[in-house]
Write an enzyme that holds these catalytic residues in place. Structure first.
Site, PDB file in Angstrom:
ATOM      1  N   HIS A  37      -5.707 -23.023  -8.886  1.00 23.63           N
ATOM      2  CA  HIS A  37      -5.602 -22.133 -10.038  1.00 23.63           C
ATOM      3  C   HIS A  37      -5.117 -22.914 -11.255  1.00 23.63           C
ATOM      4  O   HIS A  37      -4.531 -23.987 -11.114  1.00 23.63           O
ATOM      5  CB  HIS A  37      -4.540 -21.054  -9.807  1.00 23.63           C
ATOM      6  CG  HIS A  37      -4.698 -20.222  -8.588  1.00 23.63           C
ATOM      7  ND1 HIS A  37      -5.179 -18.938  -8.631  1.00 23.63           N
ATOM      8  CD2 HIS A  37      -4.404 -20.468  -7.283  1.00 23.63           C
ATOM      9  CE1 HIS A  37      -5.170 -18.412  -7.408  1.00 23.63           C
ATOM     10  NE2 HIS A  37      -4.722 -19.326  -6.567  1.00 23.63           N
ATOM     11  N   TYR A  38      -5.285 -22.350 -12.434  1.00 28.76           N
ATOM     12  CA  TYR A  38      -4.407 -22.745 -13.544  1.00 28.76           C
ATOM     13  C   TYR A  38      -3.475 -21.596 -13.847  1.00 28.76           C
ATOM     14  O   TYR A  38      -3.758 -20.431 -13.512  1.00 28.76           O
ATOM     15  CB  TYR A  38      -5.173 -23.229 -14.766  1.00 28.76           C
ATOM     16  CG  TYR A  38      -6.067 -22.272 -15.532  1.00 28.76           C
ATOM     17  CD1 TYR A  38      -5.659 -20.972 -15.894  1.00 28.76           C
ATOM     18  CD2 TYR A  38      -7.331 -22.685 -15.950  1.00 28.76           C
ATOM     19  CE1 TYR A  38      -6.488 -20.131 -16.626  1.00 28.76           C
ATOM     20  CE2 TYR A  38      -8.162 -21.847 -16.684  1.00 28.76           C
ATOM     21  CZ  TYR A  38      -7.729 -20.582 -17.017  1.00 28.76           C
ATOM     22  OH  TYR A  38      -8.540 -19.756 -17.735  1.00 28.76           O
ATOM     23  N   THR A  39      -2.340 -21.927 -14.496  1.00 24.45           N
ATOM     24  CA  THR A  39      -1.325 -20.901 -14.724  1.00 24.45           C
ATOM     25  C   THR A  39      -1.747 -19.914 -15.810  1.00 24.45           C
ATOM     26  O   THR A  39      -1.411 -18.732 -15.740  1.00 24.45           O
ATOM     27  CB  THR A  39       0.017 -21.548 -15.093  1.00 24.45           C
ATOM     28  OG1 THR A  39      -0.206 -22.545 -16.101  1.00 24.45           O
ATOM     29  CG2 THR A  39       0.658 -22.178 -13.875  1.00 24.45           C
ATOM     30  N   GLU A  53      -0.913 -23.609  -8.162  1.00 24.16           N
ATOM     31  CA  GLU A  53      -1.053 -23.306  -9.583  1.00 24.16           C
ATOM     32  C   GLU A  53      -0.867 -24.594 -10.376  1.00 24.16           C
ATOM     33  O   GLU A  53       0.170 -25.263 -10.271  1.00 24.16           O
ATOM     34  CB  GLU A  53       0.001 -22.280 -10.026  1.00 24.16           C
ATOM     35  CG  GLU A  53      -0.230 -20.879  -9.496  1.00 24.16           C
ATOM     36  CD  GLU A  53      -1.215 -20.071 -10.345  1.00 24.16           C
ATOM     37  OE1 GLU A  53      -1.701 -20.593 -11.379  1.00 24.16           O
ATOM     38  OE2 GLU A  53      -1.486 -18.915  -9.970  1.00 24.16           O
ATOM     39  N   HIS A  88     -10.025 -20.400  -7.936  1.00 22.85           N
ATOM     40  CA  HIS A  88      -9.865 -18.946  -8.008  1.00 22.85           C
ATOM     41  C   HIS A  88     -11.149 -18.296  -8.523  1.00 22.85           C
ATOM     42  O   HIS A  88     -11.544 -17.218  -8.086  1.00 22.85           O
ATOM     43  CB  HIS A  88      -8.677 -18.618  -8.926  1.00 22.85           C
ATOM     44  CG  HIS A  88      -8.101 -17.267  -8.709  1.00 22.85           C
ATOM     45  ND1 HIS A  88      -7.079 -16.762  -9.468  1.00 22.85           N
ATOM     46  CD2 HIS A  88      -8.404 -16.284  -7.802  1.00 22.85           C
ATOM     47  CE1 HIS A  88      -6.789 -15.530  -9.045  1.00 22.85           C
ATOM     48  NE2 HIS A  88      -7.571 -15.230  -8.045  1.00 22.85           N
ATOM     49  N   ASP A 115     -10.283 -19.570 -13.603  1.00 27.77           N
ATOM     50  CA  ASP A 115      -9.463 -20.745 -13.288  1.00 27.77           C
ATOM     51  C   ASP A 115      -9.865 -21.403 -11.970  1.00 27.77           C
ATOM     52  O   ASP A 115     -10.366 -20.731 -11.082  1.00 27.77           O
ATOM     53  CB  ASP A 115      -7.975 -20.358 -13.270  1.00 27.77           C
ATOM     54  CG  ASP A 115      -7.607 -19.304 -12.224  1.00 27.77           C
ATOM     55  OD1 ASP A 115      -8.318 -18.292 -12.119  1.00 27.77           O
ATOM     56  OD2 ASP A 115      -6.600 -19.504 -11.529  1.00 27.77           O
TER      57      ASP A 115
END
Ligand SMILES: [Zn+2]
Length: 228
Positions: A28-30, A93, A135, A145
């Protein structure tokens, strides 16, 4: 190899179902304006969400949830015929503001830490290369993401996830190829193609099945899905 982890426990966790085999890794990215804000949210009981790890832009790795427990990172998700992937996955993340707050390239130090962390996780669990996903792969109708700047090709060069060495013939039915790779099929084709491009053809993310996208689809669909 043993990574130095900063312990930063999150209360947003629950037991995995009995007998769960951890066989999926989700990146994921945050997607928040700062890493600190994202970490605070992932540890806030009111927010409910969490992940097993957070990787900051300087390469610092935080452990929020032990791998033996379920973290709440994927939500409604689907991959290779299964749903609700929090139960059998590990979530990482990666700090980045994301498309909403100023999407930017992931620093080399950060990607190196992501690679080291993934390799340790892959050494601990039977996670096939086809189950190392973003994700946006498992929730293509609502997530972008970690996005097209994420270096999937570089990770695959280190033995993490799938990346084809050469494209296949630019033919075939895209929806069938997408299903073979693992995508759910009950969504508009453009949504699925966009998710595929974000992971495997980041040069152009437009949801159009042009010849290059079809060739890349063929190439990924032909890879051995069970390769460890
Ligand atoms: Zn996500």
């Amino acid at each position: 190899m043993s990574l130095r982890l900063v312990e930063a426990p999150s209360p947003n966790t629950e037991p995995r179902p009995d007998g769960t085999v951890i066989d999926t890794l989700i990146l994921h990215y945050t997607g928040m304006h700062s890493g600190a804000a994202a970490i605070a949210r992932l540890r806030d009981p009111a927010a409910i969400v969490s992940a097993h790890y957070v990787v900051e832009e300087d390469g610092t790795i935080l452990r929020l949830v032990p791998e033996a427990l379920k973290a709440r990172h994927a939500g409604v998700s689907h991959w290779r015929g299964r749903s609700a992937l929090n139960a059998n996955s590990i979530g990482i993340e990666v700090v980045n503001p994301g498309h909403e707050w100023g999407y930017r390239h992931f620093p080399a130090m950060q990607m190196a830490a992501v690679a080291d962390l993934c390799l340790e996780i892959l050494a601990r669990h039977p996670i096939p290369a086809c189950n190392v996903v973003g994700h946006s792969d498992v929730s293509p109708d609502r997530k972008q993401d970690p996005g097209e700047f994420f270096d999937w090709e570089g990770l695959a060069a280190n033995g993490i996830g799938l990346w084809p060495t050469e494209d296949g013939p630019a033919e075939g039915e895209s929806r069938e190829l997408l299903a073979r790779i693992g995508y759910r099929t009950d969504l508009p084709l453009a949504v699925l193609l966009t998710a595929f491009q974000r992971h495997w053809r980041p040069e152009r993310v437009d949801g159009v099945a042009d010849a290059e996208t079809l060739a890349r689809l063929q190439a990924v669909a032909r890879l051995d899905p069970t390769r460890p």
